[in-house]
Each structure stands twice: as structure tokens, then as C-alpha cells.
Design a protein around this motif. Structure first.
Motif, short mmCIF file in Angstrom:
data_model
loop_
_atom_site.label_atom_id
_atom_site.label_comp_id
_atom_site.label_asym_id
_atom_site.label_seq_id
_atom_site.Cartn_x
_atom_site.Cartn_y
_atom_site.Cartn_z
N LEU A 1 23.07 -58.23 15.49
CA LEU A 1 21.74 -57.38 15.18
C LEU A 1 22.17 -55.80 15.57
CD1 LEU A 1 18.88 -57.12 13.28
CD2 LEU A 1 18.05 -57.00 15.67
N GLY A 2 22.38 -55.70 16.63
CA GLY A 2 22.64 -54.17 17.14
C GLY A 2 23.59 -53.66 16.50
N LYS A 3 24.70 -54.36 16.24
CA LYS A 3 25.91 -53.82 15.47
C LYS A 3 25.58 -53.39 14.03
CE LYS A 3 30.68 -54.92 14.78
NZ LYS A 3 31.12 -55.76 13.43
N ARG A 4 24.83 -54.31 13.21
CA ARG A 4 24.39 -54.07 12.26
C ARG A 4 23.35 -52.87 11.86
NH1 ARG A 4 24.68 -54.18 7.05
NH2 ARG A 4 23.34 -55.11 5.75
N VAL A 5 22.52 -52.70 12.86
CA VAL A 5 21.47 -51.69 12.75
C VAL A 5 22.19 -50.45 12.98
CG1 VAL A 5 19.69 -50.65 13.94
CG2 VAL A 5 19.49 -52.89 13.34
N THR A 6 23.11 -50.29 13.68
CA THR A 6 24.00 -49.15 14.06
C THR A 6 24.85 -48.89 12.81
OG1 THR A 6 23.92 -49.68 16.37
CG2 THR A 6 25.39 -48.01 15.53
N GLU A 7 25.68 -49.78 12.41
CA GLU A 7 26.37 -49.42 11.37
C GLU A 7 25.87 -49.05 10.08
OE1 GLU A 7 28.90 -52.78 10.99
OE2 GLU A 7 30.10 -52.41 12.66
N LEU A 8 24.67 -49.58 9.74
CA LEU A 8 24.00 -49.18 8.55
C LEU A 8 23.40 -47.89 8.78
CD1 LEU A 8 23.41 -49.84 5.55
CD2 LEU A 8 21.28 -50.91 6.18
N ALA A 9 22.91 -47.44 9.84
CA ALA A 9 22.09 -46.24 10.15
C ALA A 9 23.13 -45.07 9.92
CB ALA A 9 21.60 -46.27 11.69
N LYS A 10 24.47 -45.41 10.56
CA LYS A 10 25.60 -44.21 10.43
C LYS A 10 25.56 -44.06 9.02
CE LYS A 10 28.71 -44.92 14.35
NZ LYS A 10 29.74 -45.49 14.59
N LYS A 11 25.87 -45.16 8.26
CA LYS A 11 26.18 -44.90 6.78
C LYS A 11 24.96 -44.16 6.09
CE LYS A 11 28.58 -48.88 5.17
NZ LYS A 11 28.71 -50.27 4.71
#
Ligand SMILES: Cc1cc2nc3c(=O)[nH]c(=O)nc-3n(C[C@H](O)[C@H](O)[C@H](O)COP(=O)(O)O)c2cc1C
Length: 196
Positions: free
Chosen positions: A181-191
Motif C-alpha cells: 500500500l505504501g508503495k502504491r500510494v507513493t507511485e500514484l501520488a508521484k504520477k
């Protein structure tokens, strides 16, 4: 730099929610985020008393720690909210924060924040999904963007099964889903925010 905040909605400072939220933030950091955790257990937070002043002014007249928490949520690009399961839903502490976030909704200050939930209950099917759902509903009503834990498992977010404080350290599934979840939130927030 993308900023991800983790909210720990348990009254136990070193409990299972704190452990899993920190795991999610570790993964967020590895994915390039600046991270911060907010522990609600030692915050001064009065419940909303429906004075409706926030509807007129956009601000809550109560002078406690909630306004500071709301400022931090606004500064973040990603928000991870963790709660133990209490009778199939979130803790009273987290519910106070949800209700008191009403001023942010006046002009949708949490719009497009990438958000996800982590829950932990003592029983394997003790209400993790209903508690996730309560957190997701809050985020939807704030017009945030919800993600789950993403591939390879891709369900509702971090889902822990642990009772006594510290037991989450032995819960491989809870740890894996929280990190994802931490990875997914970060990756989409960057995008979404066009940040590398
Ligand atoms: C008031 C209360 C209600 C609870 N209700 C549930 C429940 O409905 N389902 C469940 O699986 N566990 C329930 N639990 C157990 C906690 O969710 C579990 O111990 C969790 O790991 C606590 O997380 P923490 O260490 O972050 O506080 C309850 C605990 C308390 C104190």
C-alpha cells in the motif's frame, strides 16, 4: 519531493496499527517519498459538536490539536490512514478526526490526495474489510483518490490479523499488504502530481 503522511488511529502508541503504518511508510520512503507519521493517541481532539461555524467560516473554532493535523493532511500528496478494528469499524479517535475534517470539505482541500487504508483486528475476519471501507468512505466524501495495496495481491489495503500489541510483527500478510500500500500510494501520488 512527494510527501506521504501516515495516520495511526490507535490509542496504543506501540501497537499493531503503528507497526503496520510504519511498514507502509518505510516502503513509501523506499519509493522516494518524504514521510511522517501522526499518532492520534496523544493528541487533544474534541468531538465535533455540530456548531456549523465551519460552514460559515471554513474553520473550526475549537482550539485543540485537530487543526494542526488538518494542516498536515493538506500538505501531503499521499495519506495512509490506519486503524485497529473496534467492533467492526474505526476507533473513536479516528472518527473524531474524520468528523472534524469537515472544514476541509468546504472547498475539497483533500481532492486528489492519494489515499489508502490499513486495518488490523484480533480475529482473521474480525472486520478488517468493513473498517477499510469506513476509511475509504471518508476519503471518497473528501474527494480523495483511493487505492488498495496494488499488485500482486491488489485488495483493500493493509490487512492485519493481530491481537496483543506487537503481534503484527509476526503477521506476514499484514506486513506485505501494508508495504504494498505504501508503495502504491507513493507511485500514484508521484504520477498525479508529476513528481519524479
Ligand atoms: C474496544 C475494542 C474493540 C475491538 N473490536 C474488535 C473487533 O470487532 N474485531 C477484531 O478482530 N478485533 C477487535 N479488537 C481487537 C483489536 O482490533 C486488536 O487487538 C488490534 O490489534 C489492536 O490494534 P493496536 O495494537 O494498534 O491498538 C478490539 C479491541 C478493542 C480494544
Amino acid at each position: 519531493m512527494v510527501k506521504v503522511i501516515g495516520v495511526i488511529g490507535s490509542p496504543r502508541k506501540n501497537g499493531n496499527t503503528a507497526y503496520l503504518v510504519e511498514k507502509a511508510l518505510e516502503a513509501a520512503k523506499e519509493s522516494g517519498a518524504d514521510v511522517e507519521s501522526l499518532y492520534l493517541g496523544n493528541m487533544k481532539m474534541e468531538p465535533c459538536n455540530a456548531c456549523d461555524i465551519c460552514k460559515l467560516t471554513g474553520e473550526c473554532p475549537k482550539d485543540d490539536d485537530v487543526n494542526e493535523i488538518l494542516s498536515k493532511l493538506q500538505e501531503a500528496h499521499g495519506i495512509i490512514i490506519g486503524s485497529p478494528v473496534y467492533f467492526g469499524t474505526v476507533t473513536a479517535q479516528l472518527k473524531i478526526l474524520m468528523d472534524r475534517s469537515r472544514p476541509l470539505r468546504a472547498d475539497f482541500k483533500l481532492k486528489d490526495k492519494v489515499s489508502g487504508a490499513i486495518t488490523v483486528g484480533a480475529s482473521r475476519n474480525g472486520g478488517q474489510e468493513t473498517t477499510c471501507s469506513a476509511i475509504h468512505n471518508f476519503m471518497l466524501i473528501q474527494d480523495a483518490v483511493i487505492v488498495g495495496d496494488g499488485a500482486p495481491l491488489a485488495h483493500y489495503g493493509g490487512a492485519g490479523a493481530a491481537g496483543a500489541a506487537g503481534d503484527a510483527q509476526n503477521d506476514e500478510y499484514g506486513i506485505e499488504t501494508s508495504k504494498n500500500l505504501g508503495k502504491r500510494v507513493t507511485e500514484l501520488a508521484k504520477k498525479i502530481n508529476n513528481i519524479n
